[in-house]
Design an enzyme around this catalytic site. Structure first.
Site, PDB file in Angstrom:
ATOM      1  N   ASP A  82      44.554  60.418  15.737  1.00 35.00           N
ATOM      2  CA  ASP A  82      44.870  60.796  17.119  1.00 35.00           C
ATOM      3  C   ASP A  82      45.984  61.859  17.139  1.00 35.00           C
ATOM      4  O   ASP A  82      45.858  62.897  17.793  1.00 35.00           O
ATOM      5  CB  ASP A  82      45.293  59.525  17.881  1.00 35.00           C
TER       6      ASP A  82
ATOM      7  N   LYS B  73      46.029  66.010  18.326  1.00 29.07           N
ATOM      8  CA  LYS B  73      47.031  66.544  19.260  1.00 29.07           C
ATOM      9  C   LYS B  73      47.815  67.698  18.635  1.00 29.07           C
ATOM     10  O   LYS B  73      48.067  68.700  19.298  1.00 29.07           O
ATOM     11  CB  LYS B  73      47.956  65.412  19.720  1.00 29.07           C
TER      12      LYS B  73
END
Ligand code: HSE
Length: 401
Positions: A196, A200
């Site tokens: 994750d 980003k």
């Protein structure tokens, strides 16, 4: 009146509706127009919900309605979000999204489609939840050459590491507790393995370079090997362990990586605890700046989506500048990155360690049968070679700050 459709009435989608409803008067004033939610697309029905009459199950109703000019894509995942977003932009409808996966995979294409169709593809909520970071990079820091971004970009892992630090608990126990409290997903892989945070930092790095930094090229290491003992050593050093996502534009090349780092109390990211996120940006004129806040959760994430809706409403028929071209940035192998390393080895390797490494500091956390030290500055490549010659490594953590 600006007519909006929300795709996906889950956590973030229902948050978007709540934010628009709660702050209606202020939002309308700031947008210069009344914002109205005309449709909510979801597979489910919501009997008894105050917005149940707005729920539709067919995307064609939205795409064929010329009154709808802004779409909030809060579905997550690649499909059907990708097809819906593309079709919306091709029809000249702006899309505001919280979907980091889609932005990381198709950002430049969707931004180009928005430009060609005089609308917008905005994604403030895709990184750092409610923290304004995309807009600062796109609008505020335009006089800067940004040469480094370091972020704590995942709330779940930051919560786990904070608990491990403050309560001396082990990874598995804290993960279980976080899952019971609903902070961590039942399948926590994307968070704890760093995937994750990787998506980003790929988005932030792409904005930093104005070209695509592909998440698949970014070296990524999660937090599953960090133990309570590592934190005991970190405390001896007045440090903590944080999952950092970073990219650095240096004379040696452009580096990006996600990994746990031991950071000092003086480091601005040291005080970022629990589920909070922060992004620490270095520009060649401004120097350091930092953006801090809630990186996840219904209302913070929805607030960022709605801020994009307001931006679209303020710029009807105009594309807001976002420089992210569909050309790939080639990343320099992290093997050439230089830093110090914290290393724990079995006690019988002490002599070998001392002969191989110029030991910078020995660390004593009263751990039986172990020898721990900090190396001098060296490349990852040199470090790995010495480590394989030495053997007996219990753990090693990179140092930052
Ligand atoms: N799982 C993510 C986190 C949610 O823990 O930060 C926000 O992207």
């Amino acid at each position: 009146m600006v007519q909006v459709a929300v795709l996906g009435y889950g956590t973030v989608g229902s948050g978007v509706v709540e934010v628009i409803e709660t702050n209606k008067a202020d939002i309308n004033k700031k947008a210069g127009e009344e914002i109205n939610i005309k449709y909510i697309l979801d597979l489910r029905d919501f009997p008894g919900d105050p917005y149940e009459d707005k729920v539709v199950h067919d995307f064609n109703i939205i795409i064929n309605d010329p009154e709808v000019s802004i779409i909030c894509e809060t579905m997550g995942g690649n499909e059907p979000a990708y097809t819906f977003s593309k079709n919306a932009l091709l029809s000249g409808k702006s899309v505001c999204t919280s979907n980091k996966e889609l932005v990381a995979n198709h950002g430049p294409e969707l931004i180009r489609l928005a430009r060609e169709n005089h609308c917008n593809y905005l994604f403030e909520a895709s990184v750092g939840g409610g923290i304004p970071i995309i807009r600062p990079l796109n609008y505020s820091l335009t006089a800067e050459k940004i040469d480094a971004i370091t972020g704590i970009l995942n709330g779940t892992t930051n919560y786990i590491l904070t608990e491990m630090d403050e309560n001396g608990a082990d990874f598995d126990a804290v993960l279980k507790e976080a899952q019971e409290k609903g902070y961590a997903e039942k399948n926590p892989e994307a968070d704890v393995e760093g995937y994750d945070a990787c998506r980003k930092i790929a988005i932030l790095s792409s904005l930093m370079k104005g070209k695509s930094v592909h998440y698949k090229d970014i070296y990524t290491e999660g937090i599953t090997k960090i133990t309570a003992q590592d934190f005991a050593y970190a405390r001896e050093l007045n440090r903590s362990v944080k999952l950092l996502a970073m990219s650095k534009d240096t004379e040696e090349g452009f580096f990006a990586m996600v990994a746990p780092f031991m950071i000092s109390k003086e480091h601005p990211l040291y005080g970022v605890k629990d589920v909070f996120n922060a992004v620490y940006v270095h520009g060649n004129m401004l120097g350091d700046s930092m953006y801090y806040g809630r990186g996840a959760g219904k209302l913070p994430t929805a607030s960022a989506v709605v801020s994009d809706v307001v931006d679209c409403a303020r710029h009807p028929g105009k594309t807001i500048m976002c420089l992210w071209e569909d050309e790939s940035v080639s990343l320099t192998d992290i093997a050439d990155m230089k830093r110090r390393f914290f290393v724990r080895v079995s006690a019988d390797r002490k002599q070998k360690a001392e002969s191989l490494f110029a030991v910078h500091t020995e660390v004593n956390a009263k751990m039986e049968g172990e020898y721990a030290f900090i190396t001098d500055i060296m490349t990852e490549k040199e470090f790995d070679t010495k480590v394989s010659e030495m053997g007996g490594v219990i753990n090693r953590i990179r140092m930052e700050g």
